[in-house]
Scaffold this motif. Structure first.
Motif, PDB file in Angstrom:
ATOM      1  N   VAL A 131      44.472   6.935 -15.210  1.00 10.88           N
ATOM      2  CA  VAL A 131      43.281   7.775 -15.213  1.00 10.88           C
ATOM      3  C   VAL A 131      42.068   6.860 -15.086  1.00 10.88           C
ATOM      4  O   VAL A 131      41.944   5.868 -15.821  1.00 10.88           O
ATOM      5  CB  VAL A 131      43.191   8.605 -16.518  1.00 10.88           C
ATOM      6  CG1 VAL A 131      41.921   9.435 -16.543  1.00 10.88           C
ATOM      7  CG2 VAL A 131      44.418   9.474 -16.683  1.00 10.88           C
ATOM      8  N   SER A 132      41.193   7.181 -14.149  1.00  9.61           N
ATOM      9  CA  SER A 132      39.982   6.381 -13.969  1.00  9.61           C
ATOM     10  C   SER A 132      38.978   6.707 -15.053  1.00  9.61           C
ATOM     11  O   SER A 132      38.718   7.870 -15.354  1.00  9.61           O
ATOM     12  CB  SER A 132      39.352   6.652 -12.598  1.00  9.61           C
ATOM     13  OG  SER A 132      40.223   6.233 -11.577  1.00  9.61           O
ATOM     14  N   ILE A 138      42.993   3.591 -17.031  1.00 12.44           N
ATOM     15  CA  ILE A 138      43.707   3.631 -18.303  1.00 12.44           C
ATOM     16  C   ILE A 138      45.015   4.371 -18.086  1.00 12.44           C
ATOM     17  O   ILE A 138      45.051   5.414 -17.425  1.00 12.44           O
ATOM     18  CB  ILE A 138      42.872   4.372 -19.379  1.00 12.44           C
ATOM     19  CG1 ILE A 138      41.505   3.721 -19.530  1.00 12.44           C
ATOM     20  CG2 ILE A 138      43.613   4.416 -20.697  1.00 12.44           C
ATOM     21  CD1 ILE A 138      40.533   4.549 -20.343  1.00 12.44           C
ATOM     22  N   LYS A 139      46.084   3.835 -18.692  1.00  2.00           N
ATOM     23  CA  LYS A 139      47.372   4.542 -18.647  1.00  2.00           C
ATOM     24  C   LYS A 139      47.401   5.551 -19.790  1.00  2.00           C
ATOM     25  O   LYS A 139      47.118   5.205 -20.944  1.00  2.00           O
ATOM     26  CB  LYS A 139      48.535   3.558 -18.814  1.00  2.00           C
ATOM     27  CG  LYS A 139      49.068   3.061 -17.529  1.00  2.00           C
ATOM     28  CD  LYS A 139      50.400   2.373 -17.745  1.00  2.00           C
ATOM     29  CE  LYS A 139      51.065   2.239 -16.394  1.00  2.00           C
ATOM     30  NZ  LYS A 139      52.401   1.713 -16.509  1.00  2.00           N
ATOM     31  N   LYS A 140      47.724   6.793 -19.423  1.00  2.00           N
ATOM     32  CA  LYS A 140      47.803   7.876 -20.416  1.00  2.00           C
ATOM     33  C   LYS A 140      49.077   8.667 -20.174  1.00  2.00           C
ATOM     34  O   LYS A 140      49.584   8.717 -19.051  1.00  2.00           O
ATOM     35  CB  LYS A 140      46.605   8.825 -20.276  1.00  2.00           C
ATOM     36  CG  LYS A 140      45.303   8.285 -20.742  1.00  2.00           C
ATOM     37  CD  LYS A 140      44.255   9.381 -20.642  1.00  2.00           C
ATOM     38  CE  LYS A 140      43.275   9.240 -21.770  1.00  2.00           C
ATOM     39  NZ  LYS A 140      42.339  10.340 -21.803  1.00  2.00           N
ATOM     40  N   PRO A 141      49.550   9.344 -21.220  1.00  2.00           N
ATOM     41  CA  PRO A 141      50.701  10.236 -21.004  1.00  2.00           C
ATOM     42  C   PRO A 141      50.301  11.365 -20.055  1.00  2.00           C
ATOM     43  O   PRO A 141      49.164  11.839 -20.061  1.00  2.00           O
ATOM     44  CB  PRO A 141      51.011  10.790 -22.395  1.00  2.00           C
ATOM     45  CG  PRO A 141      50.285   9.910 -23.350  1.00  2.00           C
ATOM     46  CD  PRO A 141      49.144   9.296 -22.612  1.00  2.00           C
TER      47      PRO A 141
END
Length: 183
Positions: A131-132, A138-141
């Motif tokens: 996610v920008s 950022i890495k998110k679920p």
């Protein structure tokens, strides 16, 4: 149009029915076991279903049952045979004249379809997504995971209703047990 004429038109659609039976239906003395016959009669007569069904509750039950079947067929996410087996099992458990019970079948089938869609989205993008955030990533679920949890909770709640119907249904009713498809 005579009952004989109507009978011939229905036979062209593969529906075998006697003049006497058509007369019973028209006079309200009997109702067909397969409510879809009304839909076919309306198509052949080129009228709306509500023009030939006077009982509003019966009309609504036919309409909702047909809607459930159509929505299950439209679901390309669950295998067609499994979707049909699921809807048949659920429809066999309920009072088909009850609009609220028919709505529960529709909702359950729709939730199963949504669950499958969410699974496909997760499979396609992965469990973790980038996610920008400004200039950073950022890495998110995957947000579909949280949605699957909500859909699953709704399915479990509806399962309670259908399980109660299963346990209250008499054994050896001559119907197949499709419960393995819903567990």
């Amino acid at each position: 149009m005579s009952f004989s004429d109507l009978k011939k038109l229905l036979e062209q659609k593969g529906i075998e029915i006697s003049n006497a039976r058509l007369s019973y239906y028209a006079n309200g003395k009997r109702k067909p076991k397969d409510k879809n016959i009304w839909i076919e009669i309306a198509k052949v007569l080129e009228v709306n279903l509500q023009d030939i069904i006077i009982d509003i509750d019966y009309f609504l039950s036919i309409n909702q049952e047909n809607s459930v079947k159509n929505n299950v067929k439209k679901s390309g996410n669950v295998k067609s045979s499994e979707a049909n087996a699921l809807s048949k099992e659920l429809l066999s458990l309920i009072d088909k004249n009850s609009p609220s019970e028919l709505e529960k079948v529709y909702r359950y089938c729709s939730l199963v379809s949504n669950f499958e869609n969410l699974s496909k989205a997760i499979d396609k993008a992965g469990v973790m997504i980038l996610v920008s955030s400004g200039e950073n990533e950022i890495k998110k679920p995957h947000p579909a995971i949280a949605e699957k949890v909500k859909v699953n909770a709704a399915l479990i709640k509806l399962d309670e209703f259908f399980e109660e119907k299963r346990t209250s249904k008499p054994k050896n009713s001559g119907e197949k047990d499709w419960s393995k498809f819903t567990k």
